[in-house]
Motif scaffolding. Structure first.
Motif, PDB file in Angstrom:
ATOM      1  N   GLN A  25       0.829  -1.204   0.000  1.00 44.83           N
ATOM      2  CA  GLN A  25       0.000   0.000   0.000  1.00 44.83           C
ATOM      3  C   GLN A  25       0.865   1.257   0.000  1.00 44.83           C
ATOM      4  O   GLN A  25       0.561   2.221  -0.701  1.00 44.83           O
ATOM      5  N   TYR A  26       1.938   1.238   0.787  1.00 39.06           N
ATOM      6  CA  TYR A  26       2.845   2.388   0.814  1.00 39.06           C
ATOM      7  C   TYR A  26       3.437   2.640  -0.574  1.00 39.06           C
ATOM      8  O   TYR A  26       3.405   3.758  -1.080  1.00 39.06           O
ATOM      9  N   TRP A  27       3.986   1.579  -1.163  1.00 41.38           N
ATOM     10  CA  TRP A  27       4.647   1.751  -2.460  1.00 41.38           C
ATOM     11  C   TRP A  27       3.653   2.117  -3.565  1.00 41.38           C
ATOM     12  O   TRP A  27       3.969   2.896  -4.455  1.00 41.38           O
ATOM     13  N   ARG A  28       2.460   1.569  -3.496  1.00 37.25           N
ATOM     14  CA  ARG A  28       1.435   1.900  -4.495  1.00 37.25           C
ATOM     15  C   ARG A  28       1.126   3.398  -4.475  1.00 37.25           C
ATOM     16  O   ARG A  28       0.861   3.997  -5.521  1.00 37.25           O
ATOM     17  N   SER A  29       1.210   3.988  -3.300  1.00 36.31           N
ATOM     18  CA  SER A  29       0.937   5.421  -3.164  1.00 36.31           C
ATOM     19  C   SER A  29       2.149   6.305  -3.446  1.00 36.31           C
ATOM     20  O   SER A  29       1.996   7.498  -3.686  1.00 36.31           O
ATOM     21  N   ASN A  30       3.356   5.736  -3.395  1.00 36.38           N
ATOM     22  CA  ASN A  30       4.561   6.564  -3.456  1.00 36.38           C
ATOM     23  C   ASN A  30       5.531   6.252  -4.587  1.00 36.38           C
ATOM     24  O   ASN A  30       6.494   6.996  -4.778  1.00 36.38           O
ATOM     25  N   TRP A  31       5.324   5.199  -5.326  1.00 34.42           N
ATOM     26  CA  TRP A  31       6.295   4.780  -6.341  1.00 34.42           C
ATOM     27  C   TRP A  31       6.606   5.890  -7.342  1.00 34.42           C
ATOM     28  O   TRP A  31       7.740   6.056  -7.771  1.00 34.42           O
ATOM     29  N   ASN A  32       5.590   6.645  -7.720  1.00 31.82           N
ATOM     30  CA  ASN A  32       5.781   7.638  -8.778  1.00 31.82           C
ATOM     31  C   ASN A  32       6.536   8.882  -8.316  1.00 31.82           C
ATOM     32  O   ASN A  32       6.842   9.753  -9.124  1.00 31.82           O
ATOM     33  N   THR A  33       6.878   8.966  -7.026  1.00 29.28           N
ATOM     34  CA  THR A  33       7.682  10.075  -6.517  1.00 29.28           C
ATOM     35  C   THR A  33       9.164   9.731  -6.495  1.00 29.28           C
ATOM     36  O   THR A  33       9.985  10.572  -6.146  1.00 29.28           O
ATOM     37  N   ARG A  34       9.500   8.507  -6.856  1.00 27.22           N
ATOM     38  CA  ARG A  34      10.886   8.045  -6.780  1.00 27.22           C
ATOM     39  C   ARG A  34      11.653   8.483  -8.023  1.00 27.22           C
ATOM     40  O   ARG A  34      11.103   8.491  -9.127  1.00 27.22           O
ATOM     41  N   PRO A  35      12.930   8.821  -7.867  1.00 29.04           N
ATOM     42  CA  PRO A  35      13.700   9.355  -9.001  1.00 29.04           C
ATOM     43  C   PRO A  35      13.912   8.366 -10.152  1.00 29.04           C
ATOM     44  O   PRO A  35      14.096   8.789 -11.291  1.00 29.04           O
ATOM     45  N   TYR A  36      13.855   7.081  -9.902  1.00 31.19           N
ATOM     46  CA  TYR A  36      14.071   6.075 -10.945  1.00 31.19           C
ATOM     47  C   TYR A  36      12.788   5.721 -11.689  1.00 31.19           C
ATOM     48  O   TYR A  36      12.829   5.080 -12.730  1.00 31.19           O
ATOM     49  N   ALA A  37      11.640   6.112 -11.152  1.00 28.76           N
ATOM     50  CA  ALA A  37      10.355   5.771 -11.771  1.00 28.76           C
ATOM     51  C   ALA A  37      10.183   6.564 -13.067  1.00 28.76           C
ATOM     52  O   ALA A  37      10.414   7.769 -13.097  1.00 28.76           O
ATOM     53  N   THR A  38       9.797   5.867 -14.109  1.00 27.70           N
ATOM     54  CA  THR A  38       9.588   6.527 -15.394  1.00 27.70           C
ATOM     55  C   THR A  38       8.097   6.557 -15.725  1.00 27.70           C
ATOM     56  O   THR A  38       7.338   5.674 -15.307  1.00 27.70           O
ATOM     57  N   ALA A  39       7.711   7.562 -16.465  1.00 28.50           N
ATOM     58  CA  ALA A  39       6.303   7.773 -16.783  1.00 28.50           C
ATOM     59  C   ALA A  39       5.708   6.648 -17.620  1.00 28.50           C
ATOM     60  O   ALA A  39       4.509   6.405 -17.569  1.00 28.50           O
ATOM     61  N   ASP A  40       6.533   5.939 -18.376  1.00 30.10           N
ATOM     62  CA  ASP A  40       5.996   4.893 -19.250  1.00 30.10           C
ATOM     63  C   ASP A  40       5.816   3.553 -18.534  1.00 30.10           C
ATOM     64  O   ASP A  40       5.380   2.588 -19.144  1.00 30.10           O
ATOM     65  N   ARG A  41       6.160   3.503 -17.264  1.00 30.30           N
ATOM     66  CA  ARG A  41       6.001   2.266 -16.484  1.00 30.30           C
ATOM     67  C   ARG A  41       5.148   2.556 -15.263  1.00 30.30           C
ATOM     68  O   ARG A  41       5.417   3.466 -14.513  1.00 30.30           O
ATOM     69  N   GLY A  42       4.137   1.745 -15.039  1.00 28.42           N
ATOM     70  CA  GLY A  42       3.261   1.929 -13.886  1.00 28.42           C
ATOM     71  C   GLY A  42       3.751   1.178 -12.668  1.00 28.42           C
ATOM     72  O   GLY A  42       4.807   0.531 -12.668  1.00 28.42           O
ATOM     73  N   TYR A  43       2.960   1.249 -11.623  1.00 27.29           N
ATOM     74  CA  TYR A  43       3.319   0.599 -10.362  1.00 27.29           C
ATOM     75  C   TYR A  43       3.561  -0.895 -10.530  1.00 27.29           C
ATOM     76  O   TYR A  43       4.494  -1.442  -9.945  1.00 27.29           O
ATOM     77  N   ASP A  44       2.756  -1.549 -11.334  1.00 28.19           N
ATOM     78  CA  ASP A  44       2.891  -3.001 -11.488  1.00 28.19           C
ATOM     79  C   ASP A  44       4.263  -3.410 -12.019  1.00 28.19           C
ATOM     80  O   ASP A  44       4.709  -4.528 -11.758  1.00 28.19           O
ATOM     81  N   TYR A  45       4.918  -2.539 -12.734  1.00 30.14           N
ATOM     82  CA  TYR A  45       6.276  -2.837 -13.211  1.00 30.14           C
ATOM     83  C   TYR A  45       7.255  -2.876 -12.035  1.00 30.14           C
ATOM     84  O   TYR A  45       8.106  -3.761 -11.952  1.00 30.14           O
TER      85      TYR A  45
END
Length: 103
Positions: A25-45
Motif C-alpha cells: 500500500q505504501y509503495w502503491r501510493s509513493n512509487w511515482n515520486t521516486r527518481p528512478y520511476a519513469t512515466a511509461d512504467r506503472g506501479y505493477d512494473y
C-alpha cells in the motif's frame, strides 16, 4: 542453492504476509515520486522490485546492502515474481524497499 536465494513465498522473514500488504500500500501510493520511476512504467512494473527488496531486507537482517548486492542480483534471476524485468532496471526499486525496511 542457499535458502536465502529462494525468496519467492510472498512473505517476509517475519512470516507475515499482512506486513507486505502494508508495504504494498505504501509503495502503491509513493512509487511515482521516486527518481528512478519513469512515466511509461506503472506501479505493477516496479512492484516485484519492492517486494523483493522488502523480503530480502528481512531475510538478510543485520547485513549491509553492499555486502549482499551480488547475492540479490543472482537471486533476482530466480525470483518467481520478477516478470520480464532485469536486475539493472529493478535494482534501484529493490534498494529503495531495502532501505525502507532497514531505516
Amino acid at each position: 542453492m542457499a535458502d536465502r536465494d529462494n525468496i519467492s513465498t510472498g512473505t517476509s522473514g517475519t512470516g507475515s504476509s499482512s506486513a507486505w500488504t502494508t508495504e504494498d500500500q505504501y509503495w502503491r501510493s509513493n512509487w511515482n515520486t521516486r527518481p528512478y520511476a519513469t512515466a511509461d512504467r506503472g506501479y505493477d512494473y516496479y512492484r516485484p522490485g519492492y517486494q523483493y527488496g522488502y523480503e530480502s531486507a528481512n531475510r538478510y537482517r543485520g547485513r549491509e546492502w553492499n555486502d549482499v548486492e551480488s547475492d540479490l542480483r543472482s537471486g533476482w534471476d530466480r525470483y518467481e515474481h520478477r516478470g520480464q524485468s532485469t536486475w539493472e532496471h529493478m535494482k534501484e526499486a529493490v534498494r529503495d524497499a531495502w532501505n525502507r525496511v532497514r531505516h
